[in-house]
Design a protein around this motif. Structure first.
Motif, PDB file in Angstrom:
ATOM      1  N   UNK A 232       9.539   6.542   0.201  1.00  0.00           N
ATOM      2  CA  UNK A 232       9.343   5.121  -0.091  1.00  0.00           C
ATOM      3  C   UNK A 232       8.898   4.895  -1.538  1.00  0.00           C
ATOM      4  N   UNK A 233       9.375   3.761  -2.105  1.00  0.00           N
ATOM      5  CA  UNK A 233       9.016   3.364  -3.460  1.00  0.00           C
ATOM      6  C   UNK A 233       8.416   1.961  -3.384  1.00  0.00           C
ATOM      7  N   UNK A 234       7.405   1.712  -4.202  1.00  0.00           N
ATOM      8  CA  UNK A 234       6.763   0.399  -4.218  1.00  0.00           C
ATOM      9  C   UNK A 234       7.445  -0.520  -5.233  1.00  0.00           C
ATOM     10  N   UNK A 235       7.738  -1.744  -4.825  1.00  0.00           N
ATOM     11  CA  UNK A 235       8.163  -2.811  -5.728  1.00  0.00           C
ATOM     12  C   UNK A 235       7.155  -3.937  -5.570  1.00  0.00           C
ATOM     13  N   UNK A 236       6.740  -4.533  -6.684  1.00  0.00           N
ATOM     14  CA  UNK A 236       5.686  -5.544  -6.624  1.00  0.00           C
ATOM     15  C   UNK A 236       5.944  -6.641  -7.643  1.00  0.00           C
ATOM     16  N   UNK A 237       5.216  -7.734  -7.478  1.00  0.00           N
ATOM     17  CA  UNK A 237       5.286  -8.832  -8.441  1.00  0.00           C
ATOM     18  C   UNK A 237       3.970  -9.585  -8.436  1.00  0.00           C
ATOM     19  N   UNK A 238       3.720 -10.309  -9.536  1.00  0.00           N
ATOM     20  CA  UNK A 238       2.515 -11.118  -9.639  1.00  0.00           C
ATOM     21  C   UNK A 238       2.940 -12.569  -9.833  1.00  0.00           C
TER      22      UNK A 238
ATOM     23  N   UNK B 159      10.038 -12.797 -13.545  1.00  0.00           N
ATOM     24  CA  UNK B 159       8.696 -12.660 -14.106  1.00  0.00           C
ATOM     25  C   UNK B 159       7.864 -11.600 -13.399  1.00  0.00           C
ATOM     26  N   UNK B 160       7.201 -10.779 -14.200  1.00  0.00           N
ATOM     27  CA  UNK B 160       6.137  -9.878 -13.726  1.00  0.00           C
ATOM     28  C   UNK B 160       6.545  -9.019 -12.531  1.00  0.00           C
ATOM     29  N   UNK B 161       7.600  -8.213 -12.711  1.00  0.00           N
ATOM     30  CA  UNK B 161       8.072  -7.303 -11.676  1.00  0.00           C
ATOM     31  C   UNK B 161       7.585  -5.879 -11.991  1.00  0.00           C
ATOM     32  N   UNK B 162       7.186  -5.140 -10.955  1.00  0.00           N
ATOM     33  CA  UNK B 162       6.620  -3.812 -11.138  1.00  0.00           C
ATOM     34  C   UNK B 162       7.290  -2.815 -10.184  1.00  0.00           C
ATOM     35  N   UNK B 163       7.231  -1.529 -10.567  1.00  0.00           N
ATOM     36  CA  UNK B 163       7.769  -0.467  -9.703  1.00  0.00           C
ATOM     37  C   UNK B 163       6.775   0.688  -9.643  1.00  0.00           C
ATOM     38  N   UNK B 164       6.769   1.416  -8.529  1.00  0.00           N
ATOM     39  CA  UNK B 164       5.906   2.592  -8.383  1.00  0.00           C
ATOM     40  C   UNK B 164       6.525   3.793  -9.069  1.00  0.00           C
TER      41      UNK B 164
ATOM     42  N   UNK C 207       5.521  -2.112 -15.273  1.00  0.00           N
ATOM     43  CA  UNK C 207       6.510  -3.185 -15.343  1.00  0.00           C
ATOM     44  C   UNK C 207       7.919  -2.600 -15.352  1.00  0.00           C
ATOM     45  N   UNK C 208       8.831  -3.248 -14.641  1.00  0.00           N
ATOM     46  CA  UNK C 208      10.212  -2.768 -14.570  1.00  0.00           C
ATOM     47  C   UNK C 208      10.947  -3.135 -15.848  1.00  0.00           C
ATOM     48  N   UNK C 209      11.576  -2.180 -16.518  1.00  0.00           N
ATOM     49  CA  UNK C 209      12.403  -2.503 -17.676  1.00  0.00           C
ATOM     50  C   UNK C 209      13.452  -3.554 -17.308  1.00  0.00           C
TER      51      UNK C 209
ATOM     52  N   UNK D 117       8.443 -12.238 -22.975  1.00  0.00           N
ATOM     53  CA  UNK D 117       9.347 -11.244 -23.562  1.00  0.00           C
ATOM     54  C   UNK D 117       9.885 -10.329 -22.484  1.00  0.00           C
ATOM     55  N   UNK D 118      11.104  -9.849 -22.723  1.00  0.00           N
ATOM     56  CA  UNK D 118      11.715  -8.905 -21.792  1.00  0.00           C
ATOM     57  C   UNK D 118      11.129  -7.519 -22.015  1.00  0.00           C
ATOM     58  N   UNK D 119      10.858  -6.807 -20.930  1.00  0.00           N
ATOM     59  CA  UNK D 119      10.346  -5.431 -21.001  1.00  0.00           C
ATOM     60  C   UNK D 119      11.507  -4.519 -21.414  1.00  0.00           C
TER      61      UNK D 119
END
Length: 429
Positions: free
Chosen positions: A17-23, A51-56, A164-166, A175-177
């Protein structure tokens, strides 16, 4: 780089499993996805874009983003909050290139500009959870070196970290990551430690002296053994769900799960609720009445175990003597009851048989021999030669198509220096 393209590279051979998240408006939301689900996503998937997307950065064996549930360690990493030390991202990039890479730290595989700061990621070859101490030592070494650039101390020891996800957007700067791949090949964690953060001789001698004084001690205490078996039962459930196995083990697995839970906690109802949750995760859950039927007996045996544990009265029984120590199961007995295969044992922490133990011991000894520069070194050099030969072939093909060195750098994701070396090598042939 687009979000899905990056995840495909970072987690190219991940499992679990991989984590995907957002704020959103200050509220944190996260979800655990099996890698097979992530591979079905596309670059325009709303879970990856916006906006504000993250990955494990690491993979978990169950849908839980806890450090104790990490299964595969995928990367080393550093989060540089450069604004805290009065530097801008482009200034940090220059310092990294001129003062740090290959001087104080190895060159990272990826440098990510997050809008206000900089992330560095070093991809490592599949490292199991058992390598977490080595991972922590190397990650802390990197943190110590990068302190002057604003390295985040919490990132140094957080194995469940998210970045943060590129391709996503940082709402603070709009700004874009952006991610820049500097190196394609993954690092070997052991090699990094040997080259960059080896133990000093004095520390090794002290540890050896302490170890010599200690009497032999099992890797597990009675309580950590119970906890490890709970994790293995969850792993077994996942493996058999994946393979479509429905019947033949659910009753015994639930029995053992509840018993081991009760050995660790005092709240019997809370433990029973956890076994109910475990049961729901089967492809075809048991009827709740089947679990209730054994509840009282398991609670009585767990209470016996706790009394014996607290009084330190565990001992070998004589023939005919009544067992007052709860239920004592050997690994051999559990493997027999659950019919755990050799392939399944490879994913277990503690429920393993003699053959699996010997297999792991052979791997451990082979790793030690490789560290000492023995036979395995030849295989390593041969593999490295194959990588170089493959690159030479790719560079030759691109040159024949009319590519310039700058274009080859972008196409293959290699450094300018490495491409220049390969071109020179081709000219000599």
């Amino acid at each position: 780089m687009l979000p899905k393209d990056y995840l495909d590279i970072h987690h190219d051979d991940s499992q679990w499993y991989i984590c995907l998240a957002q704020k959103n408006n200050g509220e944190w939301e996260q979800h655990m996805y099996h890698i097979s689900q992530i591979r079905q996503m596309t670059n325009d998937d709303p879970r990856l874009n916006g906006l504000n997307k993250y990955y494990g950065l690491n993979a978990f064996y169950c849908p839980s983003r806890k450090g104790e549930d990490v299964r595969h360690i995928r990367a080393l990493y550093a989060d540089l909050d450069c604004y805290n030390v009065g530097l801008k991202p482009h200034e940090v990039a220059k310092k990294l290139q001129e003062e740090y890479f290959e001087k104080k730290i190895p060159t990272p595989n990826v440098i990510t500009f997050t809008g206000r700061g900089v992330n560095c990621v070093w991809w490592i070859q599949h490292a199991p959870k058992g390598a977490i101490k080595s991972w922590s030592r190397m990650n802390n070494f990197i943190f110590e070196q990068l302190k002057p650039l604003g390295a985040d101390s919490t990132c140094a020891s957080d194995v469940s970290r998210v970045f943060r996800i590129p391709g996503s957007i940082n709402s603070k700067t709009n700004e874009k990551v952006q991610a820049f791949i500097r190196r394609q090949d993954k690092y070997h964690l052991g090699t990094l430690l040997e080259e960059w953060a080896p133990w000093n001789t004095e520390k090794r001698e002290k540890q050896a002296a302490v170890k010599k004084k200690r009497a032999f001690k099992s890797r597990f205490t009675l309580k950590t053994l119970a906890n490890a078996r709970i994790k293995d039962l969850e792993t077994l459930q996942y493996l058999r769900n994946r393979d479509g196995v429905v019947d033949g083990y659910r009753e015994i697995a639930s029995f053992l799960y509840f018993y081991n839970k009760l050995c660790l906690v005092t709240n019997e109802e809370a433990a029973f609720n956890e076994v109910l949750a475990y049961n729901k995760s089967f492809i075809k859950p048991l009827n709740q009445n089947e679990l209730i039927g054994n509840k009282k007996y398991i609670e009585e045996k767990a209470e016996e175990w706790k009394i014996a544990y607290n009084l330190k009265e565990f001992k070998r029984r004589e023939n005919g003597e009544i067992n007052r120590h709860g239920l004592i199961f050997s690994n051999k007995k559990i493997i027999e009851l659950l019919k755990i295969t050799d392939d399944e044992q490879q994913f277990m922490t503690t429920i393993i048989g003699e053959e699996e133990y010997k297999r792991r011991e052979r791997i451990r000894q082979a790793t030690n021999r490789r560290k000492n520069g023995q036979a395995e070194r030849k295989a390593y050099l041969q593999a490295q030669k194959q990588i170089t030969d493959n690159r030479l072939l790719k560079v030759k093909e691109l040159i024949e198509k009319g590519y310039k060195q700058k274009q080859i750098v972008e196409e293959l994701g290699l450094s300018k220096g490495r491409v220049s070396q390969l071109v020179k090598q081709l000219k000599k042939v």
